[in-house]
Design a protein around this motif. Structure first.
Motif, short mmCIF file in Angstrom:
data_model
loop_
_atom_site.label_atom_id
_atom_site.label_comp_id
_atom_site.label_asym_id
_atom_site.label_seq_id
_atom_site.Cartn_x
_atom_site.Cartn_y
_atom_site.Cartn_z
N UNK A 40 -35.10 9.58 -2.54
CA UNK A 40 -34.63 9.02 -3.80
C UNK A 40 -33.97 7.66 -3.58
N UNK A 41 -34.35 6.97 -2.50
CA UNK A 41 -33.66 5.75 -2.07
C UNK A 41 -33.97 4.51 -2.92
N UNK A 42 -35.19 4.41 -3.42
CA UNK A 42 -35.61 3.15 -4.04
C UNK A 42 -34.77 2.83 -5.27
N UNK A 43 -34.34 1.58 -5.35
CA UNK A 43 -33.58 1.08 -6.50
C UNK A 43 -34.37 -0.05 -7.14
N UNK A 44 -34.59 0.04 -8.43
CA UNK A 44 -35.36 -0.98 -9.15
C UNK A 44 -34.45 -2.15 -9.54
N UNK A 45 -34.61 -3.31 -8.92
CA UNK A 45 -33.71 -4.44 -9.19
C UNK A 45 -33.94 -5.07 -10.57
N UNK A 46 -35.05 -4.73 -11.22
CA UNK A 46 -35.36 -5.30 -12.54
C UNK A 46 -34.95 -4.37 -13.68
N UNK A 47 -34.33 -3.26 -13.35
CA UNK A 47 -33.99 -2.25 -14.36
C UNK A 47 -33.07 -2.80 -15.44
N UNK A 48 -33.36 -2.42 -16.68
CA UNK A 48 -32.48 -2.75 -17.80
C UNK A 48 -31.53 -1.60 -18.11
N UNK A 49 -31.87 -0.42 -17.59
CA UNK A 49 -31.00 0.74 -17.80
C UNK A 49 -31.10 1.67 -16.60
N UNK A 50 -29.96 2.23 -16.21
CA UNK A 50 -29.90 3.28 -15.20
C UNK A 50 -29.73 4.60 -15.94
N UNK A 51 -30.53 5.59 -15.62
CA UNK A 51 -30.37 6.94 -16.15
C UNK A 51 -29.81 7.77 -15.01
N UNK A 52 -28.59 8.31 -15.19
CA UNK A 52 -27.85 8.85 -14.06
C UNK A 52 -27.50 10.32 -14.27
N UNK A 53 -28.14 11.18 -13.48
CA UNK A 53 -27.83 12.60 -13.48
C UNK A 53 -26.73 12.88 -12.46
N UNK A 54 -26.50 14.16 -12.17
CA UNK A 54 -25.45 14.49 -11.21
C UNK A 54 -25.98 14.54 -9.78
N UNK A 55 -27.11 15.21 -9.57
CA UNK A 55 -27.77 15.23 -8.26
C UNK A 55 -29.16 15.84 -8.44
N UNK A 56 -30.13 15.43 -7.65
CA UNK A 56 -31.43 16.12 -7.72
C UNK A 56 -31.24 17.58 -7.31
N UNK A 57 -31.89 18.47 -8.02
CA UNK A 57 -31.84 19.89 -7.69
C UNK A 57 -33.01 20.30 -6.83
N UNK A 58 -33.16 21.60 -6.66
CA UNK A 58 -34.22 22.11 -5.78
C UNK A 58 -35.61 21.73 -6.28
#
Length: 255
Positions: A40-58
């Motif tokens: 889950x490392x990649x970060x999109x530098x062009x993003x207009x919005x971050x959608x942020x959960x708590x943590x990836x699950x199983x």
């Protein structure tokens, strides 16, 4: 040069068979929590919005590792693998339908100029960054058994110390992006992490977490359940006020 986590776990990903045996992916054992690797490392530098959960699950971990394994076999570069598998694993499973419905309802798609936020997972991945407060899959440990993590990330805890620098590192790569937290635990965490920083102004109010356990809150948020029909566990005034504030901010940023 420090080896990336992806490089460290690439062989394990290439040989991945079952997420129930995830010992080969252990990143940190914090006694009460265990953190595992999935790309889950990649970060999109062009993003207009971050959608942020708590943590990836199983489920998200499994889907991410399956896709990364497939891409490794195709011979893609490490960077391309991380970039391409991110929207496949992020918020995958039943929760994605709820997430898309709420984001569309509150005006995120309109703000981004797309038909639906479902496009953040395929043809318009460049507009968003799909991430979590704890970047990598994290599980609670009790009596030696692991369960999905759905707790507060307490300040001054080892978990907070692990997660917070990664959160700031991500946001720094797209400093103008709005930040949409999913649920109160993520919202509270981000308020603490961002307090006093230049990114604090980009934090939106929360929307309900898209988990099926939040069915009533989601239904009210989507205007599918009336106020008088809600149980005592749901605070309609708070949900309504937060929704209105998100809509207001999105309209202002669209101008």
């Amino acid at each position: 040069m420090k080896q990336s986590l992806f490089s460290q776990y690439k062989d394990a990903i290439a040989n991945f068979t079952d997420v129930e045996d995830r010992s080969d992916f252990l990143v940190k054992d914090l006694s009460e929590q265990r953190i595992y690797y999935a790309p889950f490392d990649y970060v999109n530098p062009k993003a207009k919005i971050f959608v942020i959960g708590i943590t990836p699950g199983e489920q998200q971990m499994k889907n991410m590792l399956i896709e990364a394994k497939r891409l490794i076999r195709l011979g893609l570069s490490d960077e391309e693998i991380q970039k391409k598998c991110k929207p496949i694993g992020s918020f995958s499973g039943a929760m994605r339908k709820n997430l898309v419905a709420m984001m569309d309802h509150v005006g995120v798609a309109d703000y981004l100029g797309i038909e639906s936020t479902s496009e953040l997972f395929d043809k318009h991945v460049e507009l968003g960054n799909l991430t979590s407060a704890i970047r990598y899959p994290t599980f609670l440990v009790k009596d030696g058994k692991e369960t999905n993590f759905a707790s507060d990330i307490k300040p001054k805890s080892a978990l907070f110390s692990f997660a917070a620098p990664l959160t700031i590192e991500e946001i720094e790569k797209a400093p103008e992006a709005l930040l949409l937290p999913l649920g109160p635990k993520v919202s509270n965490y981000l308020q603490k992490v961002l307090k006093g920083t230049e990114y604090e102004k980009n934090l939106l109010p929360q929307i309900p977490h898209p988990s099926g356990a939040n069915a009533e809150r989601i239904a009210y948020f989507l205007c599918k359940k009336k106020k008088e029909d809600l149980s005592a566990k749901t605070n309609p005034d708070k949900i309504g006020a937060e929704k209105q504030e998100i809509q207001k901010i999105l309209r202002e940023h669209k101008k």
